[in-house]
Design a protein around this motif. Structure first.
Motif, PDB file in Angstrom:
ATOM      1  N   GLY A 106      -3.987  15.206  -3.602  1.00  0.00           N
ATOM      2  CA  GLY A 106      -2.755  14.424  -3.517  1.00  0.00           C
ATOM      3  C   GLY A 106      -2.463  13.724  -4.826  1.00  0.00           C
ATOM      4  O   GLY A 106      -2.069  12.563  -4.866  1.00  0.00           O
ATOM      5  N   SER A 216       3.713  13.958   1.400  1.00  0.00           N
ATOM      6  CA  SER A 216       4.632  12.904   0.930  1.00  0.00           C
ATOM      7  C   SER A 216       6.035  13.065   1.518  1.00  0.00           C
ATOM      8  O   SER A 216       6.644  12.088   1.953  1.00  0.00           O
ATOM      9  CB  SER A 216       4.729  12.923  -0.590  1.00  0.00           C
ATOM     10  N   ALA A 296       2.682   7.928  -1.474  1.00  0.00           N
ATOM     11  CA  ALA A 296       3.249   7.838  -0.135  1.00  0.00           C
ATOM     12  C   ALA A 296       2.268   7.254   0.881  1.00  0.00           C
ATOM     13  O   ALA A 296       2.669   6.735   1.921  1.00  0.00           O
ATOM     14  CB  ALA A 296       3.720   9.213   0.313  1.00  0.00           C
ATOM     15  N   ASP A 300      -4.600  10.826   1.360  1.00  0.00           N
ATOM     16  CA  ASP A 300      -4.696  11.102  -0.081  1.00  0.00           C
ATOM     17  C   ASP A 300      -5.565  10.053  -0.796  1.00  0.00           C
ATOM     18  O   ASP A 300      -6.658   9.800  -0.372  1.00  0.00           O
ATOM     19  CB  ASP A 300      -3.313  11.200  -0.738  1.00  0.00           C
TER      20      ASP A 300
HETATM   21 MG    MG Z   1       0.373  11.375  -1.668  1.00  0.00          MG
END
Ligand code: MG
Ligand code: PMV
Length: 339
Positions: A106, A216, A296, A300
């Protein structure tokens, strides 16, 4: 024209300004992460695209797995033709998928792949692309595909630095796409701002990977209706304060702005701070550190800034015990201003 070239692109992580930066004119601070994707490009008799993400290769015939790379090639081919270049088919091999055991880190692999493809083609054609133009070309590709992001990831990966990014009106640029040629659109002022930040304080930058992949795009769709005027004002205040504090090397102000940015995200939506991200953040309490979710959220990575070695080690230990892996560690900043 070269016969072959090899290029790389980095990853990225947000320090502050997530979600707010989706609104035109709002700022974020994003850091380049030197975990790289590599492309090898070679002049060939036919197009052949290969990524270690997939078992198969593709030509320019539509292939859903390669759609993003294919779109990037198409945009670059347009651009090269306008510049008067004779098009040359090539084979492009992309590796470094920014994941482990099938779980992504991520840190921006889709943005990275677009920049990587552009850089590879520019290298083959010996075309010198400055970071700003690289950013605009990559944004053009993502906008064409209907991407709902702020393009902050692209800005950071194109500049390969710790940056302050103020977003542009993507809807406006998208509309211009149907009205003017690529060349003209690239020459226009899109209204974004990107500048490097050189922190004036030595500190440890730590990345904790939750090993819980998050998407995301889905989080943005889920959270965006909660973005209010007061969230935007609060976020902008903290991002601006963080930039100032980094430049001044003001540890307390760095800690306080990151902490407040984190609280803003926590109240924005419960989807952002998962249990593991909560642990990642809370592990910094009582230490000479500050930690928060990055990007986001919903999994991650999270990040931390730590101001002494003992705190860094304690934080990493606490993360480990909670199943959070130290993905990356860097000694960043300088105590003295760079001359
Ligand atoms: Mg992310
Ligand atoms: O999770 P990431 O690192 O892809 O960051 C997303 C940041 C958002 O502000 C939530 C979305 C965006 O495109 O800016």
């Amino acid at each position: 024209m070269k016969t072959s070239a090899r290029v790389q692109t980095c990853g990225k992580l947000y320090l502050a300004g997530e979600y707010a930066v989706l609104t035109t004119g709002q700022p974020a601070i994003i850091k380049a992460i030197p975990i790289y994707m590599t492309a090898e490009i070679q002049a060939a008799s036919a197009y052949r695209l290969t990524s270690d993400m997939f078992e198969h290769s593709a030509s320019l015939e539509p292939d859903p797995d390669y759609a993003l790379i294919q779109e990037t090639v198409a945009v670059m081919n347009d651009y090269l033709q306008v510049l008067g270049y004779q098009l040359q088919p090539f084979s492009l091999k992309i590796s470094g998928k920014m994941e482990r055991d099938g779980k992504k880190f991520g840190i921006g692999s889709s943005g990275s792949v677009v920049i990587l493809t552009i850089k590879a083609m520019a290298a083959l054609y010996e075309l010198d692309l400055e970071p700003k133009l690289l950013f605009k070309l990559a944004s053009y590709v993502l906008l064409k595909r209907g991407d709902n992001g702020s393009m902050g990831d692209l800005a950071c990966i194109a500049f390969e630095d710790l940056i302050y990014y103020r977003s542009f009106d993507r809807e406006l640029v998208r509309k211009r796409m149907g009205k003017v040629y690529l060349q003209q659109l690239l020459a226009e002022d899109w209204g974004f701002e990107i500048r490097s930040i050189k922190p004036c304080l030595a500190m440890d930058f730590l990345v904790g990977w939750t090993k819980q992949p998050a998407i995301s795009k889905d989080l943005v769709n889920q959270v965006k209706s909660a973005i209010s005027e007061s969230f935007l004002t609060g976020s902008r205040t903290q991002v601006d304060a963080l930039e100032k504090a980094l430049l001044a090397g003001d540890k307390l102000a760095i800690q306080s702005s990151m902490e407040k940015a984190s609280q803003l995200l926590e109240t924005l939506s419960p989807a952002i701070y998962t249990d593991r991200l909560k642990v990642l953040k809370e592990a910094a309490e009582g230490l000479n550190c500050v930690a928060k979710s990055s990007g986001a959220g919903g999994g991650d990575c999270g990040i931390a800034l730590s101001f002494d070695v003992a705190s860094s080690n304690q934080l990493i230990q606490a993360w480990q015990e909670a199943g959070i892996e130290l993905l990356y560690r860097e000694r960043m900043g300088h105590d003295e201003p760079e001359s």
